[in-house]
Design a protein around this motif. Structure first.
Motif, mmCIF file in Angstrom:
data_model
loop_
_atom_site.group_PDB
_atom_site.id
_atom_site.type_symbol
_atom_site.label_atom_id
_atom_site.label_comp_id
_atom_site.label_asym_id
_atom_site.label_seq_id
_atom_site.Cartn_x
_atom_site.Cartn_y
_atom_site.Cartn_z
ATOM 1 N N PRO A 71 12.220 0.870 -1.548
ATOM 2 C CA PRO A 71 12.754 2.213 -1.288
ATOM 3 C C PRO A 71 11.917 3.051 -0.329
ATOM 4 O O PRO A 71 12.467 3.804 0.478
ATOM 5 N N LEU A 72 10.587 2.904 -0.391
ATOM 6 C CA LEU A 72 9.748 3.748 0.468
ATOM 7 C C LEU A 72 9.932 3.411 1.951
ATOM 8 O O LEU A 72 9.611 4.223 2.807
ATOM 9 N N ASN A 92 -6.313 6.955 -3.140
ATOM 10 C CA ASN A 92 -5.852 6.050 -4.206
ATOM 11 C C ASN A 92 -4.403 6.311 -4.588
ATOM 12 O O ASN A 92 -3.664 5.382 -4.923
ATOM 13 N N HIS A 93 -4.007 7.579 -4.553
ATOM 14 C CA HIS A 93 -2.608 7.920 -4.824
ATOM 15 C C HIS A 93 -1.696 7.189 -3.829
ATOM 16 O O HIS A 93 -0.716 6.547 -4.209
ATOM 17 N N ARG A 95 -2.505 4.614 -1.927
ATOM 18 C CA ARG A 95 -2.651 3.149 -2.015
ATOM 19 C C ARG A 95 -1.764 2.568 -3.111
ATOM 20 O O ARG A 95 -1.174 1.499 -2.931
ATOM 21 N N ALA A 96 -1.698 3.288 -4.248
ATOM 22 C CA ALA A 96 -0.838 2.806 -5.336
ATOM 23 C C ALA A 96 0.618 2.786 -4.871
ATOM 24 O O ALA A 96 1.356 1.840 -5.137
ATOM 25 N N LEU A 97 1.023 3.844 -4.138
ATOM 26 C CA LEU A 97 2.390 3.889 -3.616
ATOM 27 C C LEU A 97 2.615 2.750 -2.622
ATOM 28 O O LEU A 97 3.633 2.063 -2.660
ATOM 29 N N ALA A 99 1.048 -0.118 -2.319
ATOM 30 C CA ALA A 99 1.052 -1.438 -2.954
ATOM 31 C C ALA A 99 2.413 -1.751 -3.568
ATOM 32 O O ALA A 99 2.888 -2.880 -3.483
ATOM 33 N N SER A 100 3.046 -0.737 -4.155
ATOM 34 C CA SER A 100 4.308 -0.974 -4.848
ATOM 35 C C SER A 100 5.413 -1.418 -3.899
ATOM 36 O O SER A 100 6.371 -2.056 -4.311
ATOM 37 N N ASN A 101 5.298 -1.059 -2.616
ATOM 38 C CA ASN A 101 6.322 -1.433 -1.636
ATOM 39 C C ASN A 101 5.761 -2.364 -0.563
ATOM 40 O O ASN A 101 6.329 -2.487 0.515
ATOM 41 N N LYS A 102 4.645 -2.982 -0.860
ATOM 42 C CA LYS A 102 3.993 -3.940 0.048
ATOM 43 C C LYS A 102 3.771 -3.341 1.441
ATOM 44 O O LYS A 102 4.060 -3.966 2.462
ATOM 45 N N PHE A 105 -2.508 -1.263 3.545
ATOM 46 C CA PHE A 105 -3.372 -0.110 3.288
ATOM 47 C C PHE A 105 -3.787 0.608 4.570
ATOM 48 O O PHE A 105 -4.142 1.788 4.534
ATOM 49 N N SER B 7 4.029 -6.828 -6.762
ATOM 50 C CA SER B 7 3.581 -5.618 -6.059
ATOM 51 C C SER B 7 3.580 -4.417 -6.999
ATOM 52 O O SER B 7 2.731 -3.535 -6.883
ATOM 53 N N SER B 11 0.328 -2.160 -7.885
ATOM 54 C CA SER B 11 0.349 -0.696 -7.829
ATOM 55 C C SER B 11 -0.131 -0.091 -9.153
ATOM 56 O O SER B 11 -0.964 0.829 -9.180
ATOM 57 N N ILE B 14 -3.866 -0.406 -9.559
ATOM 58 C CA ILE B 14 -4.597 0.632 -8.812
ATOM 59 C C ILE B 14 -4.570 1.946 -9.603
ATOM 60 O O ILE B 14 -5.594 2.609 -9.784
#
Lengths: 304, 260
Positions: A71-72, A92-93, A95-97, A99-102, A105, B7, B11, B14
C-alpha cells in the motif's frame, strides 16, 4: 485514480458520510472542503481501510485498500501527525514502515532529508513540535514514492513559511502527475492551494469543480449606475432581485451584464457603470454549506 | 514463508526493539526472575536446619523453588505483550501501522511471531540462569537438582516456554481490550485474583477448577514430577496453548470488525 463509490458510514446513530460519490484525478491538487464535522476525516479513514464503510466502497486504482499488496507504494497519507509512538525515533519509525513494504532503508534517509528533519532523525518523536511531526508524517507519506497522496488538514500547526512550503510541495507533486487529495475546512486555504475542489457538508456531497467554476456558478450580481436608475429599475422585470443602493446605483441579481446593457440601450438609458460583482470563493462556500454546518453560529436572541 | 509476512515480521521486529517500554519490560522480567529466585534460595539455605522444617524437606523441589521468581516476573511478561498492541491504540500509531499493513490477521501473526520468538529466547536464558544460580546457592547445604534427574531439563525448558506463552496471552488480551490499564487488570485477575476467588469455593468444585487456572498450568509445566492436584506437564501445556490461541483468534476477529 482514487474513486469514492456511493460511500456511507454510520457510527451508532450518526450518519457521518452519506452516499458520497466522486473521483479524484491525477495531475491536479484536489481540495476536499467542508466545515468541521462534515465527514472529511471519516472519508479519508474509509479510503485508507481504517474504518469499514456501511455502504459503498472507496478504491485505489480499482482495488479497495485492504487488497493492496504494497500500500505505501500506491498511497501515501498523512491523516494525523501525532499518531506516533513518542518513544521511537523518527528514523526507526520510518524504517519500520519501510520494512513492512520492502522499501530500502536508503529511502528513509532520503525522505528525512527532503522534508528537512534529517538532523533530528535519531531524536524521539515525543519531543517533536506539531510542525516537525507534520514533516515526519509527510516523509512517511512519500516513503513508497506513491502515485496517490492524501493529506488531512495538513496546514494545521504549520507556520507561515511551512504553509508556503507545503503549497508549493502539493503543486510539484501534482505536476509530476500524482493524485493529490487535501482536506481543509478553510476555504481561503483551498482557494490558493487547490485546482479542483470537492465540497461536502454534513456528510453529503454539495458540489465539485474548479475554483473558477465554483465562483462563476455562484449567484452573481451586477452593479449598475445610471441617472435614470428609477426608470431602469421598472424595466428590469426579468431580474430575480433588484436592490437600490443609492440614488443612481442598483445591484441586480439574476441578469447578465449583456442583458442589462441591451435593455438600457433599447430604452435609451445611459449607463455610467455596469460591473459584474464576482462572489469570493469564501462567500460561495458559506452559501453552499450554510444549511450543513453542524455546530453553526446562531444569533441568539438575548432576553432583555 | 510468504514474503509479505516476512516483511511484516521485519517491521514488527524493528518496532519491538525500538521502544523503551519493551526494553524496560524485559529488564524487569530478567531482574525479577533472577532477583527473587536468589532471595528465595538464600532464605531456604539459611533456614534449612531450623527445627520443625522436616516436613518442608519432604516436599522440597529445588527446581521449582529456583524458578520462584517467575510468580512475579510473569506480570512483566504479560505487560510486554499487552503494551505491544495497546501502545499503538493509545498513541494512535495503529492507524499508521494499518496503512502500511492493512491485512489485520497478518499483522497479528507478525506481532505474535516476534513476541513469541523473542520471549522464548529471553525466557529460556533467564530460567536457565535462575536454575543454575539457585542450585549453586543450594550446593553443600540443601539438596540440588541437575539435568540428569528425571524431568528437570524438561521443567526448566517449559518454564521458558511458559514465559513466552504468557506474553502472547497478554498480546491477545490487549487486542481485545485495547487499553493498557484495563488489559493489565484482566491479566492480573486471571493469574492472581482468580486463584484467590476459586479458593472460596467448596473443595469438590475447587480441585476441578484450580488445575485449569493459568498459574497452576504454569506450575505443572515447570514441576519436574507430576503432582496429584495438577495436570501432567504435557496436558497443562496444551491447555495453556489453547487459551492463548482462543484469545488471539478472538482479538484478531474483533480487530477485523472494529474501526481502527
Amino acid at each position: 485514480m482514487l474513486k469514492v463509490d456511493h460511500l456511507s458510514k454510520q457510527y451508532h446513530d450518526t450518519l457521518a458520510i452519506n452516499d458520497l460519490d466522486f473521483e479524484v484525478k491525477p495531475g491536479v491538487v484536489t481540495g476536499f472542503l467542508g466545515p468541521n464535522g462534515s465527514g472529511k476525516s471519516t472519508t479519508m479513514r474509509v479510503i485508507m481501510g481504517l474504518d469499514r464503510p456501511t455502504k459503498g466502497r472507496a478504491t485505489i486504482n480499482g482495488k479497495v485498500y485492504a487488497d493492496l499488496e504494497s500500500p505505501l507504494r500506491e498511497v501515501g497519507a498523512l491523516l494525523d501527525a501525532k499518531s506516533l509512538n513518542p518513544q521511537r525515533s523518527a528514523r526507526n519509525h520510518l524504517r519500520a514502515l519501510a520494512a513492512s513494504n520492502k522499501i530500502p532503508f536508503a529511502r528513509v534517509d532520503a525522505v528525512l532529508e527532503f522534508v528537512g528533519i534529517a538532523s533530528v532523525a535519531n531524536k524521539k518523536v515525543g519531543g517533536f513540535s506539531l510542525g516537525m511531526s507534520q514533516r515526519l508524517g509527510i516523509a512517511g507519506a512519500l516513503l513508497g514514492d506513491p502515485g496517490i497522496l492524501l493529506f488531512d488538514e495538513p496546514v494545521n500547526g504549520l507556520d507561515p513559511e511551512g504553509i508556503r512550503w507545503i503549497r508549493e510541495f502539493f503543486r510539484s507533486l501534482a505536476s509530476e502527475g500524482r493524485t493529490v487529495f487535501v482536506s481543509s475546512h478553510l476555504m481561503s486555504e483551498m482557494a490558493v492551494s487547490a485546482d479542483q475542489i470537492i465540497v461536502i457538508g454534513r456528510g453529503r456531497f454539495i458540489t465539485a469543480g474548479s475554483v473558477d467554476e465554483l465562483t462563476a456558478s455562484a449567484t452573481g450580481t451586477v452593479l449598475v449606475r445610471s441617472n435614470s436608475s428609477d426608470r431602469l429599475r421598472s424595466l428590469l422585470t426579468a431580474a430575480r432581485q433588484v436592490e437600490v443602493l443609492n440614488d443612481d446605483a442598483l445591484s441586480v441579481t439574476g441578469l447578465s451584464c449583456e442583458a442589462i446593457g441591451e435593455l438600457a440601450f433599447a430604452n435609451g438609458i445611459a449607463l455610467h457603470e455596469l460591473t459584474p460583482q464576482r462572489a469570493s470563493l469564501e462567500e460561495v462556500f458559506m452559501d453552499l454549506t450554510a444549511d450543513s454546518v453542524e455546530y453553526g453560529h446562531h444569533n441568539p436572541e438575548l432576553a432583555s | 514463508m510468504n514474503p509479505t509476512l516476512w516483511s511484516t515480521i521485519h517491521s514488527e521486529w524493528i518496532k519491538f526493539r525500538t521502544v523503551r517500554s519493551t526494553v524496560t519490560g524485559l529488564a524487569t522480567l530478567i531482574v525479577l526472575t533472577l532477583g527473587i529466585g536468589v532471595i528465595i534460595c538464600l532464605a531456604i539455605k539459611a533456614h534449612w536446619g531450623d527445627p520443625g522444617s522436616h516436613f518442608d524437606h519432604l516436599l522440597f523441589d529445588p527446581t521449582s523453588v529456583s524458578l520462584g521468581g517467575l510468580f512475579l516476573a510473569q506480570f512483566a511478561a504479560g505487560a510486554v505483550g499487552i503494551i505491544t498492541i495497546t501502545s499503538e491504540y493509545n498513541t494512535g500509531s495503529i492507524r499508521t501501522t494499518l496503512s502500511a499493513v492493512p491485512h489485520r490477521a497478518r499483522l497479528v501473526v507478525a506481532k505474535t511471531v516476534v513476541l513469541f520468538a523473542s520471549l522464548t529466547v529471553i525466557g529460556e536464558v533467564v530460567v536457565f540462569a535462575a536454575f543454575t544460580i539457585g542450585q549453586a546457592i543450594f550446593r553443600g547445604t540443601v539438596p540440588t537438582a541437575s539435568f540428569n534427574q528425571a524431568g528437570v531439563l524438561r521443567a526448566v525448558l517449559m518454564a521458558g516456554l511458559y514465559v513466552a506463552l504468557l506474553t502472547v496471552l497478554g498480546l491477545g488480551i490487549g487486542l481485545i481490550l485495547r487499553t493498557t490499564a484495563f488489559s493489565i487488570i484482566v491479566f492480573t485477575t486471571l493469574l492472581l485474583i482468580l486463584p484467590i476467588i476459586v479458593n472460596f469455593l467448596p473443595s469438590s468444585l475447587k480441585d476441578g477448577i484450580n488445575k485449569f487456572l493459568p498459574a497452576n498450568l504454569g506450575s505443572a509445566m515447570y514441576a519436574p514430577l507430576p503432582t496429584a492436584q495438577n495436570f501432567s506437564w504435557g496436558v497443562a501445556t496444551l491447555v495453556l496453548l489453547s487459551y492463548v490461541a482462543v484469545v488471539i483468534v478472538v482479538g484478531t476477529v474483533l480487530m477485523q470488525r472494529r474501526d481502527a
